[in-house]
Design a protein around this motif. Structure first.
Motif, mmCIF file in Angstrom:
data_model
loop_
_atom_site.group_PDB
_atom_site.id
_atom_site.type_symbol
_atom_site.label_atom_id
_atom_site.label_comp_id
_atom_site.label_asym_id
_atom_site.label_seq_id
_atom_site.Cartn_x
_atom_site.Cartn_y
_atom_site.Cartn_z
ATOM 1 N N THR A 151 0.835 -1.201 0.000
ATOM 2 C CA THR A 151 0.000 0.000 0.000
ATOM 3 C C THR A 151 0.876 1.261 0.000
ATOM 4 O O THR A 151 0.585 2.239 -0.695
ATOM 5 N N ASP A 154 2.126 1.630 -3.484
ATOM 6 C CA ASP A 154 1.040 2.124 -4.340
ATOM 7 C C ASP A 154 0.887 3.632 -4.172
ATOM 8 O O ASP A 154 0.800 4.389 -5.138
ATOM 9 N N HIS A 189 -3.610 -4.055 -6.705
ATOM 10 C CA HIS A 189 -2.534 -3.090 -6.398
ATOM 11 C C HIS A 189 -2.018 -2.436 -7.676
ATOM 12 O O HIS A 189 -1.418 -3.090 -8.534
ATOM 13 N N ALA A 190 -2.269 -1.131 -7.741
ATOM 14 C CA ALA A 190 -2.004 -0.388 -8.972
ATOM 15 C C ALA A 190 -0.550 -0.465 -9.424
ATOM 16 O O ALA A 190 -0.269 -0.540 -10.616
ATOM 17 N N ALA A 191 0.379 -0.436 -8.484
ATOM 18 C CA ALA A 191 1.789 -0.299 -8.870
ATOM 19 C C ALA A 191 2.507 -1.649 -8.976
ATOM 20 O O ALA A 191 3.713 -1.693 -9.207
#
Ligand code: GDP
Length: 224
Positions: A151, A154, A189-191
């Motif tokens: 997190t 991200d 998770h975007a990244a």
């Protein structure tokens, strides 16, 4: 009937990419410095990759295996000691950083806060940072504290990939299940990079693939 077991989506590399990885990690690797704040960090235009993980995940062993050296990175994250980011340069091709381990159960809150602030500043502010390798012990999979780290990455917009360590400690079918489960957990998770890299520093497995993956991020993947 059981549904057919999904195969892990391990990244595959061409012979040229594999050779680029071998060449990159055969370069001379030197310890540059340890930094405790952004102001300390070396000014560099080199692309940078970073290694993160819980204390005892096998980070020093993996960095040493990648570099082909026995004692370049040392377990230095004894709780209570100064927590620093260690910088290593692979000749003039790639900067490698070793982040202080996290998740030590008895770490005082003050240390955890200092750690979080240093790491967040680094992840967000280090312009040359291309990828974080988040090391996960294959026996345990993602723990809540690893998800907190994800997190944080991200939020910082830092691209990261999962590297499983100590894969010699689990059976091949358990590894397949772990890879599939981890891929599902990564999805929101975007990244997060979708490829997972299973490794064992003891057996040397997965090291060649990880070298090849990191070579694609180095400044000059022709490597002379
Ligand atoms: P760090 O604290 O994350 O830097 O972890 P270390 O590299 O010091 O390793 C922690 C412990 O795990 C040590 O006892 C290592 O010998 C062991 N270890 C590290 N990598 C492996 C591996 O690939 N396989 C096995 N079986 N043990 C490992």
């Amino acid at each position: 009937m059981n549904s057919p077991q999904k195969k892990p989506m391990h990244a595959t590399f061409s012979p040229t990419e594999t050779e680029a990885g071998r060449l990159l990690f055969s370069q001379n690797c030197t310890f540059i410095m340890g930094a405790v704040s952004m102001d300390d960090m070396p000014a560099t235009e080199l692309s940078e990759v970073s290694f993160a993980g819980r204390s005892n995940v096998g980070k020093s062993s993996l960095i040493n295996s990648l570099m082909g050296q026995k004692s370049l990175a040392r377990t230095s994250n004894t709780p209570g000691r100064t927590q620093q980011i260690n910088f290593f340069a692979l000749h003039d091709k790639l900067m490698v950083t070793d982040l202080p381990g996290y998740g030590y159960a008895r770490a005082p809150k003050k240390n955890v806060d200092q750690w979080t602030s240093l790491i967040f500043d680094y992840l967000r502010g280090r312009v040359a940072l291309r990828r974080v390798c988040l090391l996960i012990d294959a026996r345990h999979g993602l723990k809540p504290v690893d998800k907190e780290m994800m997190t944080l990455m991200d939020k910082a917009g830092a691209s990261y990939q999962i590297v499983l360590t100590k894969c010699d400690k689990i059976k091949p079918d358990a590894l397949v299940k772990l890879c599939n489960r981890t891929q599902t957990e990564l999805a929101p998770h975007a990244a997060a990079h979708p490829d997972i890299f299973p490794t064992s520093s003891v057996k040397g497995s997965g090291i060649q693939e990880l070298r090849a993956a990191l070579a694609t991020l180095a400044d000059d993947d022709r490597l002379g």
